[in-house]
Design a protein around this motif. Sequence first.
Motif, PDB file in Angstrom:
ATOM      1  N   ALA A   1       0.821  -1.205   0.000  1.00 36.39           N
ATOM      2  CA  ALA A   1       0.000   0.000   0.000  1.00 36.39           C
ATOM      3  C   ALA A   1       0.861   1.264   0.000  1.00 36.39           C
ATOM      4  O   ALA A   1       0.568   2.232  -0.724  1.00 36.39           O
ATOM      5  N   MET A   2       1.927   1.280   0.799  1.00 35.90           N
ATOM      6  CA  MET A   2       2.788   2.456   0.836  1.00 35.90           C
ATOM      7  C   MET A   2       3.540   2.639  -0.475  1.00 35.90           C
ATOM      8  O   MET A   2       3.802   3.768  -0.900  1.00 35.90           O
ATOM      9  N   ALA A   3       3.908   1.536  -1.116  1.00 32.76           N
ATOM     10  CA  ALA A   3       4.567   1.651  -2.422  1.00 32.76           C
ATOM     11  C   ALA A   3       3.667   2.373  -3.415  1.00 32.76           C
ATOM     12  O   ALA A   3       4.120   3.222  -4.195  1.00 32.76           O
ATOM     13  N   VAL A   4       2.399   2.039  -3.387  1.00 41.38           N
ATOM     14  CA  VAL A   4       1.432   2.680  -4.285  1.00 41.38           C
ATOM     15  C   VAL A   4       1.265   4.155  -3.930  1.00 41.38           C
ATOM     16  O   VAL A   4       1.279   5.038  -4.804  1.00 41.38           O
ATOM     17  N   ASP A   5       1.123   4.457  -2.654  1.00 39.74           N
ATOM     18  CA  ASP A   5       0.829   5.823  -2.234  1.00 39.74           C
ATOM     19  C   ASP A   5       2.024   6.760  -2.300  1.00 39.74           C
ATOM     20  O   ASP A   5       1.855   7.968  -2.518  1.00 39.74           O
ATOM     21  N   LEU A   6       3.226   6.236  -2.090  1.00 38.05           N
ATOM     22  CA  LEU A   6       4.401   7.101  -1.953  1.00 38.05           C
ATOM     23  C   LEU A   6       5.271   7.148  -3.198  1.00 38.05           C
ATOM     24  O   LEU A   6       6.251   7.904  -3.234  1.00 38.05           O
ATOM     25  N   GLY A   7       4.930   6.376  -4.206  1.00 41.77           N
ATOM     26  CA  GLY A   7       5.738   6.388  -5.411  1.00 41.77           C
ATOM     27  C   GLY A   7       5.853   7.767  -6.028  1.00 41.77           C
ATOM     28  O   GLY A   7       6.909   8.155  -6.550  1.00 41.77           O
ATOM     29  N   ARG A   8       4.783   8.548  -5.975  1.00 36.86           N
ATOM     30  CA  ARG A   8       4.809   9.897  -6.568  1.00 36.86           C
ATOM     31  C   ARG A   8       5.771  10.825  -5.839  1.00 36.86           C
ATOM     32  O   ARG A   8       6.147  11.876  -6.364  1.00 36.86           O
ATOM     33  N   ASP A   9       6.148  10.455  -4.599  1.00 33.47           N
ATOM     34  CA  ASP A   9       7.115  11.246  -3.832  1.00 33.47           C
ATOM     35  C   ASP A   9       8.540  10.754  -4.028  1.00 33.47           C
ATOM     36  O   ASP A   9       9.458  11.240  -3.357  1.00 33.47           O
TER      37      ASP A   9
ATOM     38  N   ILE B   1       9.543   7.765  -3.288  1.00 34.78           N
ATOM     39  CA  ILE B   1       9.860   6.861  -2.182  1.00 34.78           C
ATOM     40  C   ILE B   1       9.439   5.453  -2.557  1.00 34.78           C
ATOM     41  O   ILE B   1       8.276   5.209  -2.898  1.00 34.78           O
ATOM     42  N   ARG B   2      10.382   4.536  -2.512  1.00 26.58           N
ATOM     43  CA  ARG B   2      10.092   3.126  -2.772  1.00 26.58           C
ATOM     44  C   ARG B   2       9.888   2.407  -1.441  1.00 26.58           C
ATOM     45  O   ARG B   2      10.478   2.784  -0.434  1.00 26.58           O
ATOM     46  N   CYS B   3       9.061   1.374  -1.459  1.00 29.25           N
ATOM     47  CA  CYS B   3       8.802   0.600  -0.248  1.00 29.25           C
ATOM     48  C   CYS B   3       8.745  -0.876  -0.590  1.00 29.25           C
ATOM     49  O   CYS B   3       7.927  -1.288  -1.416  1.00 29.25           O
ATOM     50  N   ASN B   4       9.612  -1.636   0.029  1.00 33.12           N
ATOM     51  CA  ASN B   4       9.665  -3.088  -0.166  1.00 33.12           C
ATOM     52  C   ASN B   4       9.777  -3.779   1.184  1.00 33.12           C
ATOM     53  O   ASN B   4      10.072  -3.149   2.200  1.00 33.12           O
ATOM     54  N   ALA B   5       9.544  -5.072   1.179  1.00 34.58           N
ATOM     55  CA  ALA B   5       9.675  -5.869   2.398  1.00 34.58           C
ATOM     56  C   ALA B   5      10.561  -7.076   2.133  1.00 34.58           C
ATOM     57  O   ALA B   5      10.664  -7.551   0.996  1.00 34.58           O
ATOM     58  N   ILE B   6      11.200  -7.536   3.181  1.00 39.67           N
ATOM     59  CA  ILE B   6      11.966  -8.778   3.165  1.00 39.67           C
ATOM     60  C   ILE B   6      11.268  -9.754   4.100  1.00 39.67           C
ATOM     61  O   ILE B   6      10.899  -9.394   5.220  1.00 39.67           O
ATOM     62  N   ALA B   7      11.071 -10.979   3.632  1.00 38.18           N
ATOM     63  CA  ALA B   7      10.478 -12.029   4.460  1.00 38.18           C
ATOM     64  C   ALA B   7      11.569 -13.044   4.789  1.00 38.18           C
ATOM     65  O   ALA B   7      11.785 -13.994   4.022  1.00 38.18           O
ATOM     66  N   PRO B   8      12.276 -12.864   5.902  1.00 40.01           N
ATOM     67  CA  PRO B   8      13.327 -13.816   6.253  1.00 40.01           C
ATOM     68  C   PRO B   8      12.750 -15.156   6.680  1.00 40.01           C
ATOM     69  O   PRO B   8      11.638 -15.251   7.218  1.00 40.01           O
ATOM     70  N   GLY B   9      13.540 -16.202   6.454  1.00 39.93           N
ATOM     71  CA  GLY B   9      13.248 -17.504   7.029  1.00 39.93           C
ATOM     72  C   GLY B   9      14.000 -17.644   8.336  1.00 39.93           C
ATOM     73  O   GLY B   9      14.099 -16.706   9.118  1.00 39.93           O
TER      74      GLY B   9
ATOM     75  N   ALA C   1      18.248  -0.941  -7.120  1.00 36.20           N
ATOM     76  CA  ALA C   1      16.864  -1.419  -7.017  1.00 36.20           C
ATOM     77  C   ALA C   1      15.879  -0.305  -7.347  1.00 36.20           C
ATOM     78  O   ALA C   1      14.734  -0.323  -6.884  1.00 36.20           O
ATOM     79  N   ALA C   2      16.289   0.653  -8.173  1.00 34.38           N
ATOM     80  CA  ALA C   2      15.475   1.843  -8.431  1.00 34.38           C
ATOM     81  C   ALA C   2      14.133   1.537  -9.071  1.00 34.38           C
ATOM     82  O   ALA C   2      13.199   2.340  -8.976  1.00 34.38           O
ATOM     83  N   PHE C   3      13.985   0.385  -9.730  1.00 34.87           N
ATOM     84  CA  PHE C   3      12.726   0.033 -10.398  1.00 34.87           C
ATOM     85  C   PHE C   3      11.977  -1.058  -9.639  1.00 34.87           C
ATOM     86  O   PHE C   3      11.097  -1.711 -10.178  1.00 34.87           O
ATOM     87  N   ILE C   4      12.331  -1.240  -8.364  1.00 40.49           N
ATOM     88  CA  ILE C   4      11.686  -2.264  -7.539  1.00 40.49           C
ATOM     89  C   ILE C   4      10.941  -1.588  -6.401  1.00 40.49           C
ATOM     90  O   ILE C   4      11.542  -0.883  -5.581  1.00 40.49           O
ATOM     91  N   THR C   5       9.647  -1.780  -6.337  1.00 35.08           N
ATOM     92  CA  THR C   5       8.857  -1.277  -5.213  1.00 35.08           C
ATOM     93  C   THR C   5       7.594  -2.119  -5.072  1.00 35.08           C
ATOM     94  O   THR C   5       7.125  -2.740  -6.032  1.00 35.08           O
ATOM     95  N   GLY C   6       7.079  -2.168  -3.856  1.00 34.77           N
ATOM     96  CA  GLY C   6       5.873  -2.924  -3.583  1.00 34.77           C
ATOM     97  C   GLY C   6       6.063  -4.427  -3.532  1.00 34.77           C
ATOM     98  O   GLY C   6       5.087  -5.179  -3.595  1.00 34.77           O
ATOM     99  N   GLN C   7       7.303  -4.866  -3.351  1.00 38.48           N
ATOM    100  CA  GLN C   7       7.594  -6.298  -3.404  1.00 38.48           C
ATOM    101  C   GLN C   7       7.902  -6.856  -2.015  1.00 38.48           C
ATOM    102  O   GLN C   7       8.423  -6.153  -1.149  1.00 38.48           O
TER     103      GLN C   7
END
Length: 250
Positions: free
Chosen positions: A159-167, A169-177, A228-234
């Motif tokens: 959700a933040m990736a969608v909302d903040l992209g225009r600013d 700002i990229r937002c991603n998450a890491i899911a560690p094992g 990672a400039a083209f990676i967001t919301g992942q």
Amino acid sequence: MLNDKIAVVTGGGRGIGRGITEKLLEAGARVLVAQRQPLDEILAANPQVAWVEVDLAEPDAPAVIAREVEKRFGGADVLVNNAGFMFERSLEEMEEDDWDRMMAVNLRAPVFLAKALLPLLRRHGGSIVNIGSIEGLGANPWHAAYCASKAGVHGFTRAMAVDLGRDGIRCNAIAPGWINSDLSHAYIDAQPDPAQARAGLLKLHPVGRTGEPQDIGNVVVFLASEAAAFITGQVLVVDGGRTAKLPLPF
């Protein structure tokens, strides 16, 4: 990769957070560590590291962190929402206070810390990296609250990736094992047959080993960088292949 960048890392002085802090420093960043515990001697002696004492369960913690990073370093380019905790409770055993504290630390604090840092992140664009978990995708027994909190982290990342992209700002998450730490080692040692438990754990991982905090730190550096400039919301799973491997009944 991150020369002159300023990063905020919650829980950045121990466990996975320590690995993240180390890798950010190696990449050239300056780091504000936000946590209750003081820094150890090595981090405390590093002029590129500052510490702010906060309890992320407290509603005013995000504002305190935002003020401190601007005071110490003049801004912020990277936010790593790493701090969190876990408990094991069956649904019958769990109390509302247990649930509320889990959500306050694991879910509310990351959301409102991102909000508090928005004015700083908007200055030059920035990167938010949230530490989720493979338990935001699957579940272990008695982890209902933890799984819910981490699934929430994954959801607000998108959700933040969608909302903040225009600013910018990229937002991603890491899911560690499974990541090695004092707590994870103690958990294995507490099993009836620790050697068998370790052997069984290794069999779950196609890469033949469990993870190290630095494994997560390396991915944070990548996601925070222009590489990672083209990676967001992942949500990037970093688990040595554990969730890709189908279990056999023998």
